[in-house]
Motif scaffolding. Structure first.
Motif, PDB file in Angstrom:
ATOM      1  N   LYS A  66       0.858  -1.196   0.000  1.00 21.29           N
ATOM      2  CA  LYS A  66       0.000   0.000   0.000  1.00 21.29           C
ATOM      3  C   LYS A  66       0.886   1.235   0.000  1.00 21.29           C
ATOM      4  N   LYS A  67       0.273   2.396  -0.084  1.00 19.24           N
ATOM      5  CA  LYS A  67       1.051   3.625  -0.291  1.00 19.24           C
ATOM      6  C   LYS A  67       1.765   4.079   0.975  1.00 19.24           C
ATOM      7  N   ASP A  68       1.035   4.149   2.111  1.00 19.42           N
ATOM      8  CA  ASP A  68       1.671   4.661   3.316  1.00 19.42           C
ATOM      9  C   ASP A  68       2.209   3.520   4.164  1.00 19.42           C
ATOM     10  N   TYR A  69       2.747   3.851   5.339  1.00 18.49           N
ATOM     11  CA  TYR A  69       3.522   2.888   6.122  1.00 18.49           C
ATOM     12  C   TYR A  69       2.737   2.399   7.342  1.00 18.49           C
ATOM     13  N   GLY A  70       3.122   1.201   7.814  1.00 14.78           N
ATOM     14  CA  GLY A  70       2.632   0.679   9.077  1.00 14.78           C
ATOM     15  C   GLY A  70       1.275   0.009   8.995  1.00 14.78           C
ATOM     16  N   ALA A  71       1.262  -1.319   8.879  1.00 14.55           N
ATOM     17  CA  ALA A  71      -0.023  -2.038   8.800  1.00 14.55           C
ATOM     18  C   ALA A  71       0.216  -3.522   9.019  1.00 14.55           C
ATOM     19  N   THR A  72      -0.861  -4.217   9.367  1.00 12.85           N
ATOM     20  CA  THR A  72      -0.891  -5.675   9.381  1.00 12.85           C
ATOM     21  C   THR A  72      -1.572  -6.128   8.101  1.00 12.85           C
ATOM     22  N   PHE A  73      -0.889  -6.952   7.307  1.00 16.71           N
ATOM     23  CA  PHE A  73      -1.446  -7.425   6.036  1.00 16.71           C
ATOM     24  C   PHE A  73      -2.049  -8.815   6.215  1.00 16.71           C
ATOM     25  N   GLN A  81       0.498 -11.278   8.221  1.00 16.55           N
ATOM     26  CA  GLN A  81       1.818 -10.748   8.542  1.00 16.55           C
ATOM     27  C   GLN A  81       1.607  -9.545   9.448  1.00 16.55           C
ATOM     28  N   ASP A  82       1.963  -9.719  10.723  1.00 10.62           N
ATOM     29  CA  ASP A  82       1.666  -8.686  11.707  1.00 10.62           C
ATOM     30  C   ASP A  82       2.473  -7.425  11.463  1.00 10.62           C
ATOM     31  N   PHE A  83       2.138  -6.454  12.289  1.00 10.24           N
ATOM     32  CA  PHE A  83       2.600  -5.082  12.100  1.00 10.24           C
ATOM     33  C   PHE A  83       4.013  -4.984  11.552  1.00 10.24           C
ATOM     34  N   SER A  84       4.129  -4.245  10.498  1.00  9.42           N
ATOM     35  CA  SER A  84       5.427  -3.987   9.866  1.00  9.42           C
ATOM     36  C   SER A  84       5.540  -2.490   9.603  1.00  9.42           C
ATOM     37  N   GLU A  85       6.731  -1.945   9.835  1.00 13.56           N
ATOM     38  CA  GLU A  85       6.923  -0.519   9.600  1.00 13.56           C
ATOM     39  C   GLU A  85       6.946  -0.199   8.117  1.00 13.56           C
ATOM     40  N   GLY A  86       7.167  -1.205   7.298  1.00 17.17           N
ATOM     41  CA  GLY A  86       7.172  -0.984   5.857  1.00 17.17           C
ATOM     42  C   GLY A  86       5.764  -0.955   5.296  1.00 17.17           C
TER      43      GLY A  86
END
Length: 269
Positions: free
Chosen positions: A145-152, A166-171
């Motif tokens: 996605k475009k911005d940062y920080g999410a659980t996919f 895939q839990d929280f990633s700063e990317g």
């Protein structure tokens, strides 16, 4: 729009169902029964109880609690949200009290209410090495996605729950790997994500990729080689059995010879 009834059965036998356009879906356990519930939709939370109760409490983790008294004891209690708000998303569980006791029951298993926020942009998706692969191939599905920080989360059409997370990633990217795929892995895959600061808010599902897994053909001559190996195994087995039989025969024959010699010696004496 007809009301969307999401039956989050938070009782002591846990069933979660959602009704969309007169269709019902059922799940058991700590799943995500609210898949497809959008922010602003009306939702009904139902606590199904193992016995008749006079009072029922619905608790939200880290948030509100609601109680409902019964004019007539019943085995189900409904809690209705006219329009879901962001603060309604989260974990819920029930407790109840029967009229003849002052004690509360133990807590039910929790159920998660996740709301889809259509203001979030859906994620993008790609597949590697390609959509058509043979059995045993490792396949990577990339979501971003475009911005940062999410659980996919990775979804497969026909499966009520995400198949990988895939839990929280700063990317802003997550890569899901399907190891040694088989034809059972064929299907349509999509991604969603949950922003790091809103754990129970979900993006809409993004675009899809199709994976088609075909059985890998046997290499030329493999069938003949397999037959030759089988014949060799049978021959070896036959030879082993023959050697064993001969060994047993010689042992028995030698034993008989010794017995006859002992008898002859006895007669001479």
């Amino acid at each position: 729009m007809a009301p969307l009834a999401v039956n989050l059965t938070l009782g002591w036998w846990l069933v979660a169902a959602r009704r969309v356009q007169q269709r019902e879906y059922g799940d058991r356990g700590k799943d995500h029964p609210s898949q497809g519930v959008s922010l602003g939709d009306p939702v009904t939370l139902r606590c199904h109880l193992p016995r008749l109760a006079a009072w029922v409490w619905l608790y939200q983790e880290g948030g509100w609690f609601y109680n409902k008294g019964k004019k007539k004891e019943q085995d189900v209690a409904e809690f209705y949200f006219v329009g879901t708000l962001q603060e309604h998303a989260g974990h819920y569980w029930c407790q109840y009290q029967v009229s003849e006791s002052a004690e509360l029951s133990v807590e039910s298993d929790p159920v998660e209410l996740v709301l889809t926020d259509h203001s979030l942009s859906p994620p993008s998706i790609s597949i590697h090495p390609e959509q058509h692969v043979g059995t045993g191939t490792n396949v990577s599905i990339r979501c971003w996605k475009k911005d940062y920080g999410a659980t996919f989360l990775l979804h497969k059409d026909g499966s009520s729950d995400p198949i990988q997370r895939q839990d929280f990633s700063e990317g802003s990217t997550a890569t899901f790997t399907l190891f040694g795929v088989t034809p059972a892995d064929s299907g349509t895959y999509r991604c969603s994500y949950r922003p790091w600061h809103y754990a129970y808010m979900s993006s809409p599902l993004g675009d899809s990729v199709m994976l088609e897994v075909t059985p890998t053909a046997a290499p030329p001559g493999a069938e003949e080689q397999s037959c030759a190996n089988l014949v060799m195994a049978l021959v070896r087995g036959f030879v082993a059995a023959l050697v064993f039989g001969l060994g047993v025969f010689f042992v028995i024959d030698a034993r008989s010879l010794w017995i006859r010699r002992d008898d002859n010696c006895g007669e001479q004496v």
